[in-house]
Design a protein around this motif. Sequence first.
Motif, PDB file in Angstrom:
ATOM      1  N   LEU A 273       0.796  -1.234   0.000  1.00  0.00           N
ATOM      2  CA  LEU A 273       0.000   0.000   0.000  1.00  0.00           C
ATOM      3  C   LEU A 273       0.827   1.281   0.000  1.00  0.00           C
ATOM      4  CD1 LEU A 273      -2.996  -0.584   2.448  1.00  0.00           C
ATOM      5  CD2 LEU A 273      -3.097  -0.115  -0.009  1.00  0.00           C
ATOM      6  N   VAL A 274       2.093   1.147   0.304  1.00  0.00           N
ATOM      7  CA  VAL A 274       2.913   2.339   0.512  1.00  0.00           C
ATOM      8  C   VAL A 274       2.836   3.307  -0.664  1.00  0.00           C
ATOM      9  CG1 VAL A 274       5.257   3.210   0.908  1.00  0.00           C
ATOM     10  CG2 VAL A 274       4.459   1.151   2.103  1.00  0.00           C
ATOM     11  N   GLU A 275       3.011   2.772  -1.868  1.00  0.00           N
ATOM     12  CA  GLU A 275       3.006   3.638  -3.054  1.00  0.00           C
ATOM     13  C   GLU A 275       1.696   4.396  -3.197  1.00  0.00           C
ATOM     14  OE1 GLU A 275       4.383   1.828  -6.776  1.00  0.00           O
ATOM     15  OE2 GLU A 275       5.696   0.618  -5.494  1.00  0.00           O
ATOM     16  N   ARG A 276       0.594   3.713  -2.921  1.00  0.00           N
ATOM     17  CA  ARG A 276      -0.720   4.319  -3.131  1.00  0.00           C
ATOM     18  C   ARG A 276      -1.015   5.452  -2.162  1.00  0.00           C
ATOM     19  NH1 ARG A 276      -5.258  -0.021  -3.042  1.00  0.00           N
ATOM     20  NH2 ARG A 276      -6.527   1.856  -2.802  1.00  0.00           N
ATOM     21  N   ILE A 277      -0.599   5.295  -0.936  1.00  0.00           N
ATOM     22  CA  ILE A 277      -1.052   6.257   0.068  1.00  0.00           C
ATOM     23  C   ILE A 277      -0.076   7.390   0.354  1.00  0.00           C
ATOM     24  CG2 ILE A 277      -2.496   4.503   1.187  1.00  0.00           C
ATOM     25  CD1 ILE A 277      -0.425   4.418   3.441  1.00  0.00           C
ATOM     26  N   THR A 278       1.151   7.246  -0.114  1.00  0.00           N
ATOM     27  CA  THR A 278       2.131   8.283   0.160  1.00  0.00           C
ATOM     28  C   THR A 278       1.752   9.587  -0.546  1.00  0.00           C
ATOM     29  OG1 THR A 278       3.842   6.616   0.354  1.00  0.00           O
ATOM     30  CG2 THR A 278       4.593   8.875   0.032  1.00  0.00           C
ATOM     31  N   LYS A 325      -7.935  10.026  13.725  1.00  0.00           N
ATOM     32  CA  LYS A 325      -6.996   9.918  12.609  1.00  0.00           C
ATOM     33  C   LYS A 325      -5.574   9.836  13.162  1.00  0.00           C
ATOM     34  CE  LYS A 325      -9.819  12.449   9.376  1.00  0.00           C
ATOM     35  NZ  LYS A 325      -9.989  13.762   8.728  1.00  0.00           N
ATOM     36  N   ILE A 326      -4.860   8.814  12.744  1.00  0.00           N
ATOM     37  CA  ILE A 326      -3.483   8.653  13.231  1.00  0.00           C
ATOM     38  C   ILE A 326      -2.542   8.544  12.039  1.00  0.00           C
ATOM     39  CG2 ILE A 326      -4.102   7.658  15.475  1.00  0.00           C
ATOM     40  CD1 ILE A 326      -3.691   4.904  14.322  1.00  0.00           C
ATOM     41  N   PRO A 327      -1.331   9.114  12.147  1.00  0.00           N
ATOM     42  CA  PRO A 327      -0.399   9.126  11.013  1.00  0.00           C
ATOM     43  C   PRO A 327       0.123   7.715  10.677  1.00  0.00           C
ATOM     44  CG  PRO A 327       0.678   9.942  13.004  1.00  0.00           C
ATOM     45  CD  PRO A 327      -0.774   9.763  13.349  1.00  0.00           C
ATOM     46  N   VAL A 328       0.414   7.511   9.404  1.00  0.00           N
ATOM     47  CA  VAL A 328       0.969   6.228   8.940  1.00  0.00           C
ATOM     48  C   VAL A 328       2.431   6.424   8.555  1.00  0.00           C
ATOM     49  CG1 VAL A 328       0.774   4.371   7.251  1.00  0.00           C
ATOM     50  CG2 VAL A 328      -1.299   5.535   8.092  1.00  0.00           C
ATOM     51  N   TYR A 329       3.294   5.644   9.183  1.00  0.00           N
ATOM     52  CA  TYR A 329       4.730   5.703   8.905  1.00  0.00           C
ATOM     53  C   TYR A 329       5.168   4.433   8.176  1.00  0.00           C
ATOM     54  CZ  TYR A 329       5.639   9.747  11.915  1.00  0.00           C
ATOM     55  OH  TYR A 329       5.676  10.994  12.449  1.00  0.00           O
ATOM     56  N   ILE A 330       6.356   4.486   7.599  1.00  0.00           N
ATOM     57  CA  ILE A 330       7.009   3.229   7.236  1.00  0.00           C
ATOM     58  C   ILE A 330       8.290   3.156   8.054  1.00  0.00           C
ATOM     59  CG2 ILE A 330       6.038   3.076   4.906  1.00  0.00           C
ATOM     60  CD1 ILE A 330       8.819   3.956   3.848  1.00  0.00           C
ATOM     61  N   ALA A 331       8.624   1.946   8.484  1.00  0.00           N
ATOM     62  CA  ALA A 331       9.842   1.767   9.284  1.00  0.00           C
ATOM     63  C   ALA A 331      10.281   0.320   9.144  1.00  0.00           C
ATOM     64  CB  ALA A 331       9.553   2.091  10.751  1.00  0.00           C
ATOM     65  N   ASP A 332      11.588   0.126   9.145  1.00  0.00           N
ATOM     66  CA  ASP A 332      12.021  -1.248   8.915  1.00  0.00           C
ATOM     67  C   ASP A 332      12.035  -2.102  10.190  1.00  0.00           C
ATOM     68  OD1 ASP A 332      14.315  -0.360  10.089  1.00  0.00           O
ATOM     69  OD2 ASP A 332      15.624  -0.699   8.367  1.00  0.00           O
ATOM     70  N   TYR A 333      11.562  -1.528  11.288  1.00  0.00           N
ATOM     71  CA  TYR A 333      11.393  -2.413  12.441  1.00  0.00           C
ATOM     72  C   TYR A 333      10.122  -3.243  12.298  1.00  0.00           C
ATOM     73  CZ  TYR A 333       7.999   0.367  15.372  1.00  0.00           C
ATOM     74  OH  TYR A 333       6.918   0.998  15.885  1.00  0.00           O
TER      75      TYR A 333
END
Length: 813
Positions: A273-278, A325-333
């Motif tokens: 989903l990352v590509e779509r929502i960024t 509403k809460i923010p969406v991050y990406i993280a490699d953990y």
Amino acid sequence: MTREQSTVSKYEPAVVEPKWQQYWEENKTFKVLEDTSKPKFYCLDMFPYPSGAGLHVGHPEGYTATDILCRYKRMAGFNVLHPMGWDAFGLPAEQYAIQHGTHPSKTTQANINNFRRQIKALGFSYDWDREVDTTDPAYYKWTQWIFLQLYKKGLAYIAEVPVNWCPELGTVLANEEVIDGKSERGGFPVIRKPMKQWMLRITAYGDRLLEDLEGLDWPEGIKEMQRNWIGRSLGAEVDFRVDGHDATITVFTTRPDTLFGATYMVLAPEHALVERITTSAQLEQVAAYRESAARKSDFERTEMAKDKTGVFTGAYAVNPVNGEKIPVYIADYVLGGYGTGAIMAVPGHDVRDWAFARKFGLPIVEVISGGDVSREPHTGDGELVNSGLLNGLRVQAAKERIVAWLEERHAGKGAVNYRLRDWLFSRQRYWGEPFPLIHLENGEILLADEKDLPVRLPEVETYKPSGTGESPLATITDWVNVTLPDGRKGRRETNTMPQWAGSCWYYLRYIDARNDEAPWSKEKERYWMPVDLYVGGAEHAVLHLLYARFWHKVLYDLGWVSTKEPFQRLVNQGLILGEDGQKMSKSVGNVVNPDDVIAKYGADAMRLFEMFMGPLEATKPWSTSGVDGVRRFLDRAWRLYVNEETDACLVTDDPPSNETLRALHKCIRKVTEDLEGMRFNTAISAMMELVNFMTPRTERPRVVMEAFARLLAPFAPHAGEELWARMGHGQTLAYEPWPTWDAALVQADTVTYAVQVNGKLRGQVELPVDVTQEAAVAAARDLQNVARFLAEGELKKTVFVKGRMVNFVVAGA
RNA sequence: GCCCGGGUGGUGAAACGGUAGACACAGGGGACUUAAAAUCCCCAGCCGGUCGCCGGCAUGCGGGUUCGAGUCCCGCCCCGGGUACCA
């Protein structure tokens, strides 16, 4: 003259041992067939990888233990299956081939011959007619056959997965072959790279692999390690709508009770989903982070463990429970391969989320009371707060309530997740089993016909990896490219199977090792299975045992085996360290070679010492003088039977004295009980005591001497056979009945009682075995030293333990 | 961090809740030998004494249960192995 005579009759292992090894081999003493008139005992050693270095003294520890047990069981009337073979595919032979151009099969055969010679020199009672070699086409034919069964059952599939690519070795490595980001062999760097790979669906068997551990007689620690590896965890999947998109992020959590405390979300960098929502503002940062995460090796990811990294996507998700509403991050953990690859972050009650929230200045909300979430995450139990409908509940009740609530609203559901992943089953190597299939031009997979197995490894010009990531097989174009009789064209699979494949089922092949028609006969399988005792190193605690159990269950479902589990009882032998207490290794230079030990002390002394060192499961250092000690024991035992001057047999037909008979029966009892409990070290001590008892005596009664030879034989089989023969027997003692003890004879006439005052030893007294409590207490009280202490205070209580001790409890003493 | 194992003489180790150290190694003494090796016999946890006997202290540390704890319970320390951002 005298000198020669005196040496000729000494115990000479160098003469005696080869003689009996030859006898066993010529007479096929240990060949075994199904025999329903006897109880069966299937005793398995973890078969070795025949390395070029040969055996070291650690290898035969387990083999000696099982051999002693097998020899004992045969004498106790069991039909014993005790086989040996070679787990011979693997990287070292291939690496050697790359360097020297020698065909791996040549190296492998030479190594096998050396290992076999070394193992035979220790006098193990294997049925060599059942020897298996995983690299033998007659063996891997059936490994391929099992793969076909797995494929037909839908358990083998091809997937594009990020794998551990090692540029140096030119191959992909399994997770277990990567240590600290470096290849296990060679220590070369490893990076992640997506590739098409064969996978086996072991996860489909996760529950059964977990549940069936219950009935197994295995060390609790090993079972626990398998449970952890499978890693079944109970929780829930929760759906979060993404604000402003027609998209939903599903997370897996074991703590649905903390849903009100979710203050942000994290997707794995590789999440779809990352590509779509960024958002466009965040695009650049996100792209950069994703790229660096993809390039990172596992090693680097682990290194980063202390410091959390991540990037905001610009998107917000809606918490289904309160609409926030809460923010969406990406993280490699957050790992792409575990759960749904996305989490709801509850920094108040999760260590990792707390660290991340702190770093990125995200809010930390307390939803479970009992801690101080501004100082550290509170992961324990407590009462729910700030949680709407959950307020006032404890954690467990809150979990149940929220899952029911989510299910009603179709916003989530209870879910089970596993740490266990599917098994990456292909390697880009030459020296492994070829996959029996062809990829057709139209994308179909054509399996080899069973009657055309094995698909043999072709000859190659060079063993070097192709460099593209494909195995050397890819370079043999006339092997790879096939045109079928009907004109269709295809390409053979150029991957080979991992080393685990052959070892996943070898215990079944032993049952019927020369069968050309089937992997084994079902009838023979029903007779021999399960393996009653499996002995090997703890390093195989998880992977080998889990993979073998998986295949076994598949074969069970297919009706090929009759037991749910292959290995009923498992014992791990401990590590043998070098004389300096360090792990034996070539670089330290403390490796002890069994050949040298046998040459100097004999195989029987070596076997005896391996067992005498300490408990089988313990880690313990080698000691050359210790070997010397057990060798002296064998010399002393020998001298009980043989006059070294005249070579005459000293055994007489005189009846034994009561004392000697008692010593013998005590020894029989101790050795038998210790063998049943696999306490080989104390069994040997008991035999030493008997020899020490007999040495100063002149009587050598046949009943005693023959019984002792039979007790000794499983431990020191060559000496056992030789003494047996010298007492006039024409045949092996391998199947002579095991001696039994008479409880009445073990009992002495008198017992030494310990006498204590307030639990402290103050004297001893010799009393008849059948002494009454009154008489014993009276005798104890009369002891001078005891009376002295009794006089010091008032006698409160007298404790009497029959056959053991008397304790006087005195106040004021 | 978590999960498994372990901590007992100079050394490897024994010890159904009942005489801690069996059996060995290394060590000491003796016999045999011209001598040595080999063999056989004996001694041997530490400290102290009136030393053929007796006492004290001892199973990683601190508590507890018990007539009695190396062993069972609670809390620590140290060593070895496995595993690790598993939500």
